[in-house]
Design a protein around this motif. Structure first.
Motif, mmCIF file in Angstrom:
data_model
loop_
_atom_site.group_PDB
_atom_site.id
_atom_site.type_symbol
_atom_site.label_atom_id
_atom_site.label_comp_id
_atom_site.label_asym_id
_atom_site.label_seq_id
_atom_site.Cartn_x
_atom_site.Cartn_y
_atom_site.Cartn_z
ATOM 1 N N ARG A 260 0.836 -1.207 0.000
ATOM 2 C CA ARG A 260 0.000 0.000 0.000
ATOM 3 C C ARG A 260 0.869 1.253 0.000
ATOM 4 O O ARG A 260 0.592 2.221 -0.718
ATOM 5 N N ARG B 274 3.770 6.693 -5.065
ATOM 6 C CA ARG B 274 3.569 7.154 -6.440
ATOM 7 C C ARG B 274 2.589 8.330 -6.473
ATOM 8 O O ARG B 274 2.790 9.288 -7.225
ATOM 9 N N ILE B 275 1.545 8.260 -5.657
ATOM 10 C CA ILE B 275 0.581 9.364 -5.579
ATOM 11 C C ILE B 275 1.277 10.648 -5.130
ATOM 12 O O ILE B 275 1.027 11.727 -5.658
ATOM 13 N N GLU C 230 -7.370 12.547 0.999
ATOM 14 C CA GLU C 230 -6.713 13.296 2.071
ATOM 15 C C GLU C 230 -5.203 13.345 1.848
ATOM 16 O O GLU C 230 -4.556 14.367 2.078
ATOM 17 N N LEU C 231 -4.622 12.226 1.388
ATOM 18 C CA LEU C 231 -3.183 12.205 1.145
ATOM 19 C C LEU C 231 -2.784 13.232 0.094
ATOM 20 O O LEU C 231 -1.804 13.968 0.267
ATOM 21 N N ARG C 232 -3.554 13.295 -0.991
ATOM 22 C CA ARG C 232 -3.238 14.282 -2.039
ATOM 23 C C ARG C 232 -3.331 15.706 -1.480
ATOM 24 O O ARG C 232 -2.511 16.563 -1.815
ATOM 25 N N ASP D 142 -7.200 8.360 3.545
ATOM 26 C CA ASP D 142 -7.487 7.894 2.188
ATOM 27 C C ASP D 142 -6.698 8.714 1.164
ATOM 28 O O ASP D 142 -5.997 9.678 1.504
ATOM 29 N N GLU D 143 -6.820 8.318 -0.098
ATOM 30 C CA GLU D 143 -6.018 8.960 -1.142
ATOM 31 C C GLU D 143 -6.370 10.428 -1.324
ATOM 32 O O GLU D 143 -5.508 11.256 -1.615
ATOM 33 N N LEU E 155 1.955 9.175 4.609
ATOM 34 C CA LEU E 155 2.034 8.041 3.694
ATOM 35 C C LEU E 155 1.748 6.733 4.425
ATOM 36 O O LEU E 155 1.133 5.806 3.874
ATOM 37 N N GLY F 110 2.287 2.165 -3.434
ATOM 38 C CA GLY F 110 1.279 2.826 -4.260
ATOM 39 C C GLY F 110 1.073 4.271 -3.854
ATOM 40 O O GLY F 110 0.900 5.157 -4.703
ATOM 41 N N ARG F 111 1.110 4.544 -2.551
ATOM 42 C CA ARG F 111 0.914 5.908 -2.060
ATOM 43 C C ARG F 111 2.143 6.787 -2.356
ATOM 44 O O ARG F 111 2.015 7.994 -2.553
#
Length: 405
Positions: free
Chosen positions: A250, A256-257, A333-335, A330-331, A325, A253-254
Motif C-alpha cells: 500500500r 507514487r501518488i 486526504e493524502l493528495r 485515504d487517497e 504516507l 502505491g501511495r
C-alpha cells in the motif's frame, strides 16, 4: 554467437584506458567483471567498475603506481587492490578459487583460470566478464540468456552455493526484485527456503545492508511477499507479518501518488508493527544507525485520519509526509496533505528564553515551561506575528509572577 559489450560512458572515464593498458589488457591479463558488465548489457548506468586479473596483487600494485595512479591495498589477502583514477576508483582483484568456506567468509587461493574464478560467483548474471580492448563478453554459465529472460539462477547447485555464503539467500531475492521476470527460479527458491535458518549465522550488519538495498528498489513488494510466504524472514525478523507486507504494498502505491521515490527506512517502518518499542528492538538488532532507529520509532505512530498537516510538519520537520504516507488517511486526504506541504517552510519560533528572563522570570525550568507553552499557543494560532508573541510572553511572565506571590 559473440556478444559485444555496448559502448557506455563509464568506459571513457579519465585514466581507465591507461590503467587497463598497464594491467595488460592487450595480452588478455585483465577484464571488466560483475555489475559493470551486467548493467551495461541491460542499458543501465554504471557507478562501480570492477576488474579481474591474472596478475598477483603485488604486481597489480606495482603496475598501478607505475602508470601514475594511487594504489590502495584494500583487501590484499583476498587479492583486491583499488586504483584511484582522477574521477573514479576501480577495484582490481586477482583471479581466485575457494579453498574453504563456512557460510560467512572464504579462504581463497589465487589462480589464472578465468572460468574457475567465474564459477565461485553467486549467479550466472554476475559471472560475465568483458575484454577492455574489443569488449567481447565471456559467458561460461549462460548468464546472457538468463539476463535476457529475467532469471536469477545460481551457478551450480543452489544448496552448495548457499552453504558457501549464507548471504546469497537474501541476494537471490534482491536480484530477483531488481532483474527478475515472472516466477523466480524454482530450484533457487526452494534452496533459499530450505536454508533460511542459515541467516542466523550472519552478522546483523550484513543482513541489514541487504534488506535496505532490497527495500530501496522501485517495487520490492511482490518479492517481499514471497519471502514472507516462504519463511525467509522468520529466523532473523519474525516481527514481519502479513499485515506489514500488505502495508508495504500500500505504501509503494501511495509513494507514487505523492511523487516520492523509494526510501528504505520508510518502507521498513511499513513492514514492522506499529509499535515504537518493536521498532527500537529491530533497529538495535540490525545495528542500524541512530538516525534510522529514531526515524523508525517516529514512523511507528502515524497520525489519525483528519490530522492537520501543518502542525504535524512543524513538530516533525521532514517527516510529516512520511507519516501521512504510512497513515490510514485515504487517497483524497493524502493528495491534499501533499499539496498543502509542497514548498512549505517551517517558520522559526521568534522567542528566546533570555527575553523571558529580561521580563522577570528566573532562569531555570520555569523559563523552559513558559517557552513551550507559548510555542504551543503560537502553533495553534497559525504562527502569528512578533507582536502577538511579545504579548504572549508578557502575559506568561505576569501570570508566573502572580503565582509566585
Amino acid at each position: 554467437m559473440t556478444t559485444i559489450l555496448p559502448d557506455a560512458p563509464w568506459q571513457h572515464r579519465q585514466g581507465l584506458a591507461e590503467l587497463m593498458s598497464a594491467l595488460g589488457a592487450a595480452e588478455g591479463a585483465v577484464r571488466f567483471v560483475g555489475g559493470a558488465v551486467r548493467d551495461t548489457l541491460l542499458g543501465l548506468p554504471v557507478s562501480d567498475i570492477d576488474c579481474a586479473t591474472v596478475l598477483q596483487p603485488d604486481e597489480v600494485v606495482k603496475r598501478i603506481r607505475a602508470a601514475g595512479f594511487k594504489a590502495v591495498p584494500t583487501g590484499m589477502a583476498h587479492g583486491t587492490v583499488t586504483a584511484v583514477l582522477p574521477d573514479a576508483t576501480v577495484e582490481v582483484t586477482t583471479l581466485r578459487r575457494d579453498v574453504s568456506t563456512d557460510g560467512r567468509r572464504a579462504t581463497v587461493a589465487f589462480t589464472d583460470d578465468w572460468r574457475e574464478d567465474a564459477a565461485r560467483r553467486d549467479f550466472t548474471i554476475n559471472a560475465l566478464s568483458a575484454s577492455p580492448t574489443d569488449r567481447t563478453v565471456m559467458d561460461y554459465f549462460g548468464g546472457i540468456d538468463d539476463l535476457a529472460g529475467g532469471r536469477i539462477r545460481f551457478i551450480g547447485d543452489p544448496l552448495t552455493r548457499i552453504a558457501e555464503d549464507h548471504l546469497r539467500i537474501l541476494r537471490f531475492f534482491r536480484f530477483h526484485a531488481r532483474f527478475g521476470k515472472g516466477d523466480p527460479d524454482a530450484a533457487g527458491l526452494d534452496a533459499c527456503a530450505a536454508r533460511a535458518n542459515d541467516l542466523m549465522a550472519l552478522s546483523r550488519e550484513r543482513i541489514a545492508d541487504e534488506l535496505l538495498k532490497l527495500l530501496a528498489l522501485p517495487d520490492p513488494a511482490p518479492t517481499v511477499a514471497l519471502m514472507h510466504d516462504r519463511g525467509i524472514f522468520l529466523p532473523v525478523l519474525p516481527e514481519i507479518a502479513a499485515a506489514g507486507v500488505s502495508r508495504l504494498a500500500r505504501l509503494i502505491g501511495r509513494e507514487r501518488i505523492a511523487d516520492m521515490g523509494p526510501d528504505s527506512a520508510r518502507r521498513l517502518a511499513a513492514l514492522l508493527p506499529r509499535d515504537a518499542a518493536i521498532a527500537f528492538q529491530v533497529a538495535s538488532r540490525l545495528r542500524l544507525s541512530n538516525a534510522i532507529r529514531t526515524r523508525l520509532e517516529l514512523l511507528a505512530a502515524p497520525p489519525e485520519p483528519g490530522t492537520a498537516p501543518i502542525p504535524l510538519a512543524y513538530r516533525h520537520p521532514g517527516a510529516a509526509v512520511d507519516l501521512f504516507l504510512l497513515s490510514d488517511a485515504d487517497e483524497v486526504e493524502l493528495r491534499a496533505v501533499v499539496a498543502t506541504l509542497a514548498g512549505w517552510q517551517r517558520p522559526r519560533f521568534p522567542l528566546k528564553g533570555g527575553h523571558l528572563v529580561e521580563l522577570g522570570l528566573r532562569p531555570g525550568p520555569q523559563v523552559a515551561g513558559a517557552l513551550q507553552a507559548i510555542e504551543r499557543e503560537w502553533l495553534s494560532a497559525g504562527f502569528p506575528d512578533d507582536d502577538w508573541v511579545e504579548r504572549a510572553a508578557k502575559a506568561a511572565v505576569d501570570q508566573a509572577l502572580r503565582e509566585r506571590q
